[in-house]
Motif scaffolding. Structure first.
Motif, PDB file in Angstrom:
ATOM      1  N   TYR A 132      68.611  26.950  44.214  1.00 26.18           N
ATOM      2  CA  TYR A 132      67.413  27.712  44.588  1.00 26.18           C
ATOM      3  C   TYR A 132      66.862  27.216  45.921  1.00 26.18           C
ATOM      4  O   TYR A 132      66.567  28.010  46.824  1.00 26.18           O
ATOM      5  CB  TYR A 132      66.384  27.539  43.478  1.00 26.18           C
ATOM      6  CG  TYR A 132      65.087  28.292  43.611  1.00 26.18           C
ATOM      7  CD1 TYR A 132      65.039  29.667  43.857  1.00 26.18           C
ATOM      8  CD2 TYR A 132      63.870  27.621  43.430  1.00 26.18           C
ATOM      9  CE1 TYR A 132      63.828  30.342  43.935  1.00 26.18           C
ATOM     10  CE2 TYR A 132      62.659  28.291  43.495  1.00 26.18           C
ATOM     11  CZ  TYR A 132      62.643  29.643  43.749  1.00 26.18           C
ATOM     12  OH  TYR A 132      61.448  30.308  43.818  1.00 26.18           O
TER      13      TYR A 132
ATOM     14  N   ASP B  72      68.751  34.289  41.214  1.00 26.60           N
ATOM     15  CA  ASP B  72      68.600  34.000  42.635  1.00 26.60           C
ATOM     16  C   ASP B  72      67.162  33.603  42.952  1.00 26.60           C
ATOM     17  O   ASP B  72      66.923  32.702  43.752  1.00 26.60           O
ATOM     18  CB  ASP B  72      68.977  35.220  43.472  1.00 26.60           C
ATOM     19  CG  ASP B  72      70.469  35.495  43.462  1.00 26.60           C
ATOM     20  OD1 ASP B  72      71.242  34.568  43.150  1.00 26.60           O
ATOM     21  OD2 ASP B  72      70.854  36.637  43.764  1.00 26.60           O
ATOM     22  N   TYR B  73      66.215  34.304  42.331  1.00 27.21           N
ATOM     23  CA  TYR B  73      64.801  34.101  42.624  1.00 27.21           C
ATOM     24  C   TYR B  73      63.997  34.139  41.332  1.00 27.21           C
ATOM     25  O   TYR B  73      64.529  34.437  40.264  1.00 27.21           O
ATOM     26  CB  TYR B  73      64.295  35.168  43.603  1.00 27.21           C
ATOM     27  CG  TYR B  73      65.055  35.179  44.898  1.00 27.21           C
ATOM     28  CD1 TYR B  73      64.891  34.148  45.821  1.00 27.21           C
ATOM     29  CD2 TYR B  73      65.964  36.194  45.190  1.00 27.21           C
ATOM     30  CE1 TYR B  73      65.610  34.129  47.013  1.00 27.21           C
ATOM     31  CE2 TYR B  73      66.683  36.190  46.376  1.00 27.21           C
ATOM     32  CZ  TYR B  73      66.503  35.152  47.284  1.00 27.21           C
ATOM     33  OH  TYR B  73      67.216  35.129  48.450  1.00 27.21           O
TER      34      TYR B  73
ATOM     35  N   GLY C 278      59.098  27.877  45.141  1.00 26.01           N
ATOM     36  CA  GLY C 278      60.165  27.290  45.947  1.00 26.01           C
ATOM     37  C   GLY C 278      59.707  26.078  46.725  1.00 26.01           C
ATOM     38  O   GLY C 278      60.448  25.098  46.862  1.00 26.01           O
TER      39      GLY C 278
ATOM     40  N   LEU D 105      65.401  29.272  36.134  1.00 25.73           N
ATOM     41  CA  LEU D 105      66.099  29.526  37.387  1.00 25.73           C
ATOM     42  C   LEU D 105      67.613  29.569  37.236  1.00 25.73           C
ATOM     43  O   LEU D 105      68.304  30.078  38.120  1.00 25.73           O
ATOM     44  CB  LEU D 105      65.718  28.461  38.421  1.00 25.73           C
ATOM     45  CG  LEU D 105      64.308  28.583  39.001  1.00 25.73           C
ATOM     46  CD1 LEU D 105      63.967  27.342  39.814  1.00 25.73           C
ATOM     47  CD2 LEU D 105      64.178  29.842  39.856  1.00 25.73           C
TER      48      LEU D 105
ATOM     49  N   SER E 101      70.241  24.118  39.126  1.00 31.93           N
ATOM     50  CA  SER E 101      69.486  25.346  39.396  1.00 31.93           C
ATOM     51  C   SER E 101      68.431  25.112  40.470  1.00 31.93           C
ATOM     52  O   SER E 101      68.160  26.005  41.283  1.00 31.93           O
ATOM     53  CB  SER E 101      68.834  25.875  38.120  1.00 31.93           C
ATOM     54  OG  SER E 101      67.942  24.935  37.552  1.00 31.93           O
TER      55      SER E 101
ATOM     56  N   ASP F 272      58.144  33.060  45.035  1.00 31.43           N
ATOM     57  CA  ASP F 272      59.184  32.135  45.481  1.00 31.43           C
ATOM     58  C   ASP F 272      58.692  31.215  46.595  1.00 31.43           C
ATOM     59  O   ASP F 272      59.194  30.106  46.736  1.00 31.43           O
ATOM     60  CB  ASP F 272      60.406  32.921  45.954  1.00 31.43           C
ATOM     61  CG  ASP F 272      61.085  33.664  44.811  1.00 31.43           C
ATOM     62  OD1 ASP F 272      61.616  32.996  43.915  1.00 31.43           O
ATOM     63  OD2 ASP F 272      61.046  34.910  44.812  1.00 31.43           O
TER      64      ASP F 272
END
Length: 209
Positions: free
Chosen positions: A181, A145-146, A160, A141, A177, A156
Motif C-alpha cells: 500500500y 489497492d486502496y 496512507g 488492506l 499489505s 487514502d
C-alpha cells in the motif's frame, strides 16, 4: 492576490498529510509556516486553533483543524478533484478514515509512549490493544489497492500517511499489505510534489538553525 485557502503548518508535523491532500485537489492555497516555540503559541494562531497544533486551514473564513477532518472537508468542498467517496465507497471511506484517526492513532501513540494498559484497562480503550488495531487495518488492506477497493480517494491520503510514516519509523510493523500500500501511494505525483516541498522547507529550516 491572496487565495481563499490558507494552510497553517510546520513541515516536521502532520501538516505533511495536508500538504499532500492540497496537492491532490490542485486548488491554489497560501502557506503559513509556524514554529513550535513562538508563532504556534501566538495569540493570532490560538484564535485559529486554541490547541496550538498544526495543521489547520482557513477556507473562506472558516477554520478546520484535525488532519482527518481537513482531508474530508477538502474532498467535499472541491468535488471536481474526485477525492470524495462514491455511493458504494462511503461505508469503507468513513469507517477507515475514522478508524485511523481514532483507534489506530491511539494504539500507536500509547504504545510508543510505553503505555499499553492492563487487560481490564484495554476494555475501556476504543482500540482494545495495539495488535488488534494493527491487524484490523492490515487485514482490510490485504488484496486491495486502496481503502475503498480499486480507486484512490481522500481516505487514502490520511490512512496512507499513517501507514507510510508508521512503517518508516517503526511504529507499525512492515506487514506485506502495509508495504504494498505504501509503495503504491508513494508513486503518486501529488504525494511526491508535497514531499519535495516539505523536504525543501525542512532543509531551509535546518540550515537557518
Amino acid at each position: 492576490m491572496a487565495s481563499e485557502l490558507t494552510f497553517y503548518t510546520n513541515p516536521m508535523s502532520r501538516g505533511q498529510i495536508i500538504r499532500w491532500m492540497l496537492e491532490e485537489i490542485g486548488a491554489p492555497y497560501d502557506t503559513e509556516i509556524l514554529d513550535y516555540t513562538s508563532s504556534m503559541k501566538s495569540d493570532e494562531y490560538r484564535a485559529i486553533n486554541p490547541m496550538m497544533k498544526v495543521p489547520a486551514i482557513v477556507h473562506k473564513g472558516r477554520v478546520v483543524t484535525e488532519a482527518a477532518a481537513i482531508c474530508a472537508y477538502l474532498a467535499d468542498v472541491f468535488p471536481e478533484a474526485g477525492l470524495g467517496p462514491r455511493e458504494e465507497e462511503k461505508a469503507d471511506y468513513y469507517r477507515w478514515l475514522f478508524f485511523a484517526a481514532g483507534p489506530l492513532e491511539q494504539a500507536v501513540t500509547n504504545k510508543a509512549a510505553g503505555f499499553e494498559g492492563s487487560e481490564q484497562q484495554q476494555r475501556m480503550f476504543g482500540y482494545g490493544h495495539y495488535d488488534l488495531a494493527v491487524n484490523a487495518l492490515a487485514d482490510h488492506l490485504a488484496g486491495r489497492d486502496y481503502i475503498c477497493g480499486t480507486r484512490f480517494n481522500a481516505a487514502d491520503v490520511y490512512v496512507g500517511s499513517a501507514v507510510m510514516w508508521g512503517t518508516q519509523f517503526g511504529t507499525l510493523p512492515k506487514r506485506d499489505s502495509f508495504v504494498a500500500y505504501a509503495d503504491r501511494l508513494s508513486q503518486r505525483e501529488a504525494y511526491r510534489r508535497g514531499k519535495a516541498e516539505d523536504n525543501q522547507l525542512i532543509s531551509e529550516m535546518q540550515a537557518a538553525g
